[in-house]
Write a protein that holds these residues in place. Structure first.
Motif, short mmCIF file in Angstrom:
data_model
loop_
_atom_site.label_atom_id
_atom_site.label_comp_id
_atom_site.label_asym_id
_atom_site.label_seq_id
_atom_site.Cartn_x
_atom_site.Cartn_y
_atom_site.Cartn_z
N GLY A 13 -8.91 79.76 -65.14
CA GLY A 13 -8.97 81.18 -64.78
C GLY A 13 -7.69 81.67 -64.13
O GLY A 13 -7.72 82.60 -63.34
N LYS A 15 -3.66 83.22 -64.32
CA LYS A 15 -3.18 84.52 -64.78
C LYS A 15 -3.40 84.71 -66.28
O LYS A 15 -3.87 85.75 -66.72
CB LYS A 15 -1.69 84.68 -64.42
CG LYS A 15 -1.07 85.95 -64.92
CD LYS A 15 -1.72 87.18 -64.33
CE LYS A 15 -1.02 88.44 -64.81
NZ LYS A 15 -1.92 89.54 -65.02
N LYS A 18 -7.27 84.85 -67.08
CA LYS A 18 -7.84 86.07 -66.53
C LYS A 18 -7.41 87.29 -67.34
O LYS A 18 -8.17 88.25 -67.47
CB LYS A 18 -7.38 86.21 -65.07
CG LYS A 18 -7.88 87.42 -64.37
CD LYS A 18 -7.32 87.41 -62.94
CE LYS A 18 -7.41 88.75 -62.28
NZ LYS A 18 -6.39 89.68 -62.70
N THR A 19 -6.24 87.25 -67.90
CA THR A 19 -5.74 88.37 -68.72
C THR A 19 -6.28 88.29 -70.14
O THR A 19 -6.63 89.31 -70.74
CB THR A 19 -4.20 88.34 -68.74
OG1 THR A 19 -3.73 88.41 -67.39
CG2 THR A 19 -3.64 89.51 -69.52
N ALA A 21 -9.11 86.75 -71.35
CA ALA A 21 -10.57 86.87 -71.51
C ALA A 21 -11.01 88.32 -71.74
O ALA A 21 -11.73 88.59 -72.72
CB ALA A 21 -11.29 86.26 -70.31
N LEU A 33 -15.07 81.91 -69.93
CA LEU A 33 -13.94 81.54 -69.09
C LEU A 33 -14.42 80.46 -68.13
O LEU A 33 -15.35 80.67 -67.37
CB LEU A 33 -13.41 82.74 -68.31
CG LEU A 33 -12.31 82.47 -67.29
CD1 LEU A 33 -11.03 82.03 -68.00
CD2 LEU A 33 -12.03 83.73 -66.47
N GLU A 35 -13.59 78.01 -65.05
CA GLU A 35 -12.70 77.75 -63.91
C GLU A 35 -13.50 76.95 -62.90
O GLU A 35 -14.61 77.33 -62.55
CB GLU A 35 -12.21 79.06 -63.30
CG GLU A 35 -11.45 78.90 -62.00
CD GLU A 35 -10.22 78.01 -62.10
OE1 GLU A 35 -10.15 77.03 -61.32
OE2 GLU A 35 -9.35 78.27 -62.93
N ILE A 41 -9.70 82.20 -59.26
CA ILE A 41 -9.61 83.15 -60.37
C ILE A 41 -8.35 83.97 -60.15
O ILE A 41 -8.13 84.55 -59.11
CB ILE A 41 -10.86 84.06 -60.44
CG1 ILE A 41 -12.12 83.23 -60.68
CG2 ILE A 41 -10.68 85.14 -61.50
CD1 ILE A 41 -12.17 82.55 -62.03
N GLY A 42 -7.49 83.99 -61.15
CA GLY A 42 -6.21 84.68 -61.03
C GLY A 42 -5.06 83.71 -60.89
O GLY A 42 -3.90 84.07 -61.06
N ASN A 47 -3.51 83.61 -55.48
CA ASN A 47 -4.37 83.11 -54.42
C ASN A 47 -3.70 82.31 -53.32
O ASN A 47 -4.15 82.37 -52.17
CB ASN A 47 -5.49 82.28 -55.05
CG ASN A 47 -6.41 83.12 -55.89
OD1 ASN A 47 -7.10 83.98 -55.38
ND2 ASN A 47 -6.39 82.90 -57.19
#
Length: 147
Positions: A13, A15, A18-19, A21, A33, A35, A41-42, A47
Motif C-alpha cells: 500500500g 505510494k 495507493k495511487t 488501486a 490492495l 498491505e 498506507i501511503g 508515514n
C-alpha cells in the motif's frame, strides 16, 4: 471459506499501490490492495520519512511546477512535462530530457530502462549540478551502469 476473484491484486500500500488501486477501480476492475500494516498506507515517505520529518522544520512549501525553457521551436515541436509524460500511452523511440536535476534524471533512467534511447541535456557539464561534485560523479556512474 468462499473464494474471491479479482482482476488485479496489488501487493503493498505504498505510494504506487495507493495511487494505482483507485485508478483500476475507476476503470471498472475489481481490485484488492494488500498491505500488512494499516499504519503504512501511503508508504514510508508519507508515514515515517519525508512528510513527518518536514514537520520538524519551519519552511514554506510553494510546490513545484515544470519549468518550460525558452528554446526556439520547442512549442511548435511539442513537448512533455514531468506531469504530462506520466500520461503517455506509448514509449517514444527517443526521449530528450531537458534538465539534469533529480526529476530529469529519474525520468531519463526510467525511460532508458523501458528501452527508449535517451538524451539528457543539462545547463552544466555535471548532472545534479546543485549537489556536491563528488557525490554526483558517483551517482552518474551508477545511473550509466544501470542503464
Amino acid at each position: 471459506m468462499d473464494t474471491e476473484y479479482y482482476d488485479d491484486i496489488i501487493i503493498g500500500g505504498g505510494k504506487a499501490g495507493k495511487t494505482l488501486a483507485p485508478a483500476l477501480v475507476a476503470d471498472g476492475r475489481k481490485t484488492a490492495l494488500v498491505e500488512r500494516s494499516l499504519n503504512m498506507i501511503g508508504g514510508g515517505c508519507v508515514n515515517i520519512a519525508c512528510i513527518p520529518t518536514k514537520t520538524m522544520v519551519v519552511f514554506i512549501n510553494t510546490g513545484t511546477r515544470p519549468l518550460i525553457p525558452s528554446v526556439p521551436g520547442l512549442t511548435e515541436a511539442g513537448f512533455l512535462t514531468s506531469e504530462s509524460i506520466m500520461e503517455l500511452e506509448y514509449l517514444p523511440e527517443h526521449l530528450i530530457v531537458l534538465g539534469s536535476g533529480y526529476i530529469g534524471l529519474e525520468f531519463a533512467q526510467m525511460f532508458r530502462r523501458f528501452g527508449c534511447r535517451v538524451t539528457l541535456i543539462g545547463q552544466s557539464n555535471q548532472i545534479l549540478s546543485q549537489q556536491d561534485p563528488d557525490r554526483t560523479h558517483l551517482t552518474s556512474k551508477k545511473v550509466l551502469q544501470a542503464s
